[in-house]
Design a protein around this motif. Structure first.
Motif, PDB file in Angstrom:
ATOM      1  N   ALA A 145      -2.763  11.599  -5.826  1.00 37.30           N
ATOM      2  CA  ALA A 145      -3.156  12.956  -5.409  1.00 37.30           C
ATOM      3  C   ALA A 145      -4.517  12.935  -4.711  1.00 37.30           C
ATOM      4  N   ARG A 146      -5.443  12.150  -5.235  1.00 35.03           N
ATOM      5  CA  ARG A 146      -6.771  12.066  -4.611  1.00 35.03           C
ATOM      6  C   ARG A 146      -6.697  11.456  -3.217  1.00 35.03           C
ATOM      7  N   VAL A 147      -5.832  10.436  -3.064  1.00 30.65           N
ATOM      8  CA  VAL A 147      -5.684   9.811  -1.747  1.00 30.65           C
ATOM      9  C   VAL A 147      -5.010  10.785  -0.786  1.00 30.65           C
ATOM     10  N   ALA A 148      -3.928  11.413  -1.229  1.00 33.76           N
ATOM     11  CA  ALA A 148      -3.156  12.309  -0.354  1.00 33.76           C
ATOM     12  C   ALA A 148      -3.954  13.553   0.034  1.00 33.76           C
ATOM     13  N   ALA A 149      -4.656  14.134  -0.938  1.00 32.84           N
ATOM     14  CA  ALA A 149      -5.345  15.406  -0.676  1.00 32.84           C
ATOM     15  C   ALA A 149      -6.708  15.226  -0.015  1.00 32.84           C
ATOM     16  N   PHE A 150      -7.435  14.193  -0.424  1.00 32.90           N
ATOM     17  CA  PHE A 150      -8.827  14.059   0.022  1.00 32.90           C
ATOM     18  C   PHE A 150      -9.102  12.782   0.816  1.00 32.90           C
ATOM     19  N   ASP A 151      -8.029  11.995   1.097  1.00 30.18           N
ATOM     20  CA  ASP A 151      -8.200  10.717   1.777  1.00 30.18           C
ATOM     21  C   ASP A 151      -9.256   9.866   1.063  1.00 30.18           C
ATOM     22  N   ASP A 152      -9.177   9.860  -0.264  1.00 27.44           N
ATOM     23  CA  ASP A 152     -10.135   9.164  -1.121  1.00 27.44           C
ATOM     24  C   ASP A 152      -9.858   7.656  -1.089  1.00 27.44           C
ATOM     25  N   LYS A 153     -10.665   6.939  -0.333  1.00 22.16           N
ATOM     26  CA  LYS A 153     -10.471   5.496  -0.174  1.00 22.16           C
ATOM     27  C   LYS A 153     -10.761   4.726  -1.463  1.00 22.16           C
ATOM     28  N   ARG A 154     -11.649   5.234  -2.295  1.00 17.57           N
ATOM     29  CA  ARG A 154     -11.911   4.582  -3.585  1.00 17.57           C
ATOM     30  C   ARG A 154     -10.692   4.677  -4.494  1.00 17.57           C
ATOM     31  N   ALA A 155     -10.014   5.811  -4.451  1.00 14.14           N
ATOM     32  CA  ALA A 155      -8.796   5.963  -5.253  1.00 14.14           C
ATOM     33  C   ALA A 155      -7.728   4.987  -4.762  1.00 14.14           C
ATOM     34  N   PHE A 156      -7.606   4.849  -3.436  1.00 18.64           N
ATOM     35  CA  PHE A 156      -6.616   3.901  -2.917  1.00 18.64           C
ATOM     36  C   PHE A 156      -7.010   2.470  -3.256  1.00 18.64           C
ATOM     37  N   ASP A 157      -8.290   2.183  -3.222  1.00 15.23           N
ATOM     38  CA  ASP A 157      -8.764   0.853  -3.618  1.00 15.23           C
ATOM     39  C   ASP A 157      -8.380   0.562  -5.076  1.00 15.23           C
ATOM     40  N   ALA A 158      -8.458   1.560  -5.931  1.00  8.47           N
ATOM     41  CA  ALA A 158      -8.055   1.392  -7.331  1.00  8.47           C
ATOM     42  C   ALA A 158      -6.558   1.100  -7.423  1.00  8.47           C
ATOM     43  N   ILE A 159      -5.771   1.763  -6.600  1.00  9.45           N
ATOM     44  CA  ILE A 159      -4.328   1.505  -6.571  1.00  9.45           C
ATOM     45  C   ILE A 159      -4.068   0.063  -6.132  1.00  9.45           C
ATOM     46  N   VAL A 160      -4.746  -0.359  -5.069  1.00 11.70           N
ATOM     47  CA  VAL A 160      -4.563  -1.724  -4.567  1.00 11.70           C
ATOM     48  C   VAL A 160      -4.939  -2.737  -5.647  1.00 11.70           C
ATOM     49  N   ARG A 161      -6.079  -2.542  -6.272  1.00 10.37           N
ATOM     50  CA  ARG A 161      -6.505  -3.485  -7.318  1.00 10.37           C
ATOM     51  C   ARG A 161      -5.501  -3.537  -8.463  1.00 10.37           C
ATOM     52  N   LYS A 162      -4.920  -2.411  -8.790  1.00 10.90           N
ATOM     53  CA  LYS A 162      -3.968  -2.337  -9.903  1.00 10.90           C
ATOM     54  C   LYS A 162      -2.665  -3.073  -9.588  1.00 10.90           C
ATOM     55  N   TYR A 163      -2.175  -2.948  -8.356  1.00 11.67           N
ATOM     56  CA  TYR A 163      -0.853  -3.467  -8.025  1.00 11.67           C
ATOM     57  C   TYR A 163      -0.850  -4.699  -7.125  1.00 11.67           C
ATOM     58  N   GLN A 164      -1.994  -5.099  -6.627  1.00 13.53           N
ATOM     59  CA  GLN A 164      -2.064  -6.199  -5.672  1.00 13.53           C
ATOM     60  C   GLN A 164      -1.449  -7.486  -6.218  1.00 13.53           C
ATOM     61  N   GLU A 165      -1.792  -7.855  -7.421  1.00 14.93           N
ATOM     62  CA  GLU A 165      -1.304  -9.114  -7.982  1.00 14.93           C
ATOM     63  C   GLU A 165       0.214  -9.117  -8.139  1.00 14.93           C
ATOM     64  N   SER A 166       0.783  -8.020  -8.650  1.00 15.23           N
ATOM     65  CA  SER A 166       2.232  -7.998  -8.858  1.00 15.23           C
ATOM     66  C   SER A 166       2.991  -7.941  -7.528  1.00 15.23           C
ATOM     67  N   VAL A 167       2.488  -7.211  -6.548  1.00 16.08           N
ATOM     68  CA  VAL A 167       3.145  -7.161  -5.236  1.00 16.08           C
ATOM     69  C   VAL A 167       3.072  -8.530  -4.571  1.00 16.08           C
ATOM     70  N   ARG A 168       1.934  -9.165  -4.654  1.00 18.07           N
ATOM     71  CA  ARG A 168       1.795 -10.500  -4.056  1.00 18.07           C
ATOM     72  C   ARG A 168       2.703 -11.510  -4.767  1.00 18.07           C
ATOM     73  N   ARG A 169       2.787 -11.422  -6.088  1.00 13.43           N
ATOM     74  CA  ARG A 169       3.656 -12.321  -6.864  1.00 13.43           C
ATOM     75  C   ARG A 169       5.117 -12.127  -6.439  1.00 13.43           C
ATOM     76  N   PHE A 170       5.522 -10.868  -6.229  1.00 12.82           N
ATOM     77  CA  PHE A 170       6.877 -10.578  -5.750  1.00 12.82           C
ATOM     78  C   PHE A 170       7.119 -11.295  -4.424  1.00 12.82           C
ATOM     79  N   PHE A 171       6.185 -11.178  -3.502  1.00 13.98           N
ATOM     80  CA  PHE A 171       6.351 -11.813  -2.196  1.00 13.98           C
ATOM     81  C   PHE A 171       6.277 -13.332  -2.280  1.00 13.98           C
ATOM     82  N   MET A 172       5.456 -13.877  -3.162  1.00 11.44           N
ATOM     83  CA  MET A 172       5.379 -15.332  -3.309  1.00 11.44           C
ATOM     84  C   MET A 172       6.741 -15.904  -3.689  1.00 11.44           C
ATOM     85  N   THR A 173       7.445 -15.212  -4.565  1.00 10.95           N
ATOM     86  CA  THR A 173       8.770 -15.685  -4.956  1.00 10.95           C
ATOM     87  C   THR A 173       9.756 -15.520  -3.808  1.00 10.95           C
ATOM     88  N   GLN A 174       9.677 -14.419  -3.103  1.00  7.94           N
ATOM     89  CA  GLN A 174      10.606 -14.167  -2.004  1.00  7.94           C
ATOM     90  C   GLN A 174      10.389 -15.115  -0.831  1.00  7.94           C
TER      91      GLN A 174
END
Length: 177
Positions: free
Chosen positions: A11-40
């Motif tokens: 909501a913070r990213v969508a409503a306010f273009d909050d880059k810190r909020a998006f950075d938190a999302i990236v930090r949270k999911y980066q490892e699992s998304v990258r792991r998915f791609f490493m296997t693929q």
């Protein structure tokens, strides 16, 4: 609480273009998304990083389309899966996507289980590899894998059954079972 946190960040990213909020999302999911791609990508780090980056760029540019009908991680994996399919389609003219990948970046057998897993995953069809990765590596249930891939649950179960059978056979034949 985890879901509320994802929703508030989105909501913070969508409503306010909050880059810190998006950075938190990236930090949270980066490892699992990258792991998915490493296997693929069968261990291709550079390609995995590129695909993960493309996934997060698409997530950022389309975050206003997230409606909360599924979990944010499901929505993000759905984007990752589509990025993967786009990449496979782009490479289709140089690879047989139903067979072994022409150049998977795996070196000769060095005795490590990690290399054998990538070699074994290379034998799986892309849809089997995606379903097996999402369930065995990422811990996703069948229903969520169906949402991510857009496949019916029965198809996901078939891909999982065939993929796991191929993995088990390969690992037994190579002294891991």
């Amino acid at each position: 609480m985890k879901v509320f946190n994802d929703i508030s960040l989105v909501a913070r990213v969508a409503a306010f273009d909050d880059k810190r909020a998006f950075d938190a999302i990236v930090r949270k999911y980066q490892e699992s998304v990258r792991r998915f791609f490493m296997t693929q990508t069968l261990g291709d780090e550079a390609l995995s990083d590129d695909l993960a980056q493309e996934t997060f760029i698409k997530a950022y540019t389309h975050i206003g389309h997230f409606r909360g009908l599924s979990g944010f991680s499901t929505w993000l994996y759905r984007i990752a899966y589509r990025v993967l399919l786009d990449d496979v389609r782009a490479r289709r003219h140089t690879e047989d996507i139903d067979g072994k990948v022409a150049d998977c970046g795996v070196s000769a057998h060095d005795g490590s289980l990690k290399m054998d897993i990538y070699r074994c995953m290379q034998m799986l069809k892309p849809d089997e590899r995606a379903c097996v990765t999402l369930q065995l590596v990422e811990g996703q249930p069948i229903e969520r894998i169906a949402e991510i891939t857009g496949m019916p649950s029965g198809t996901v179960k078939s891909h999982l059954s065939r993929g796991k059978s191929k993995l088990a056979t390969y690992l037994k034949e190579n002294g891991y079972g």
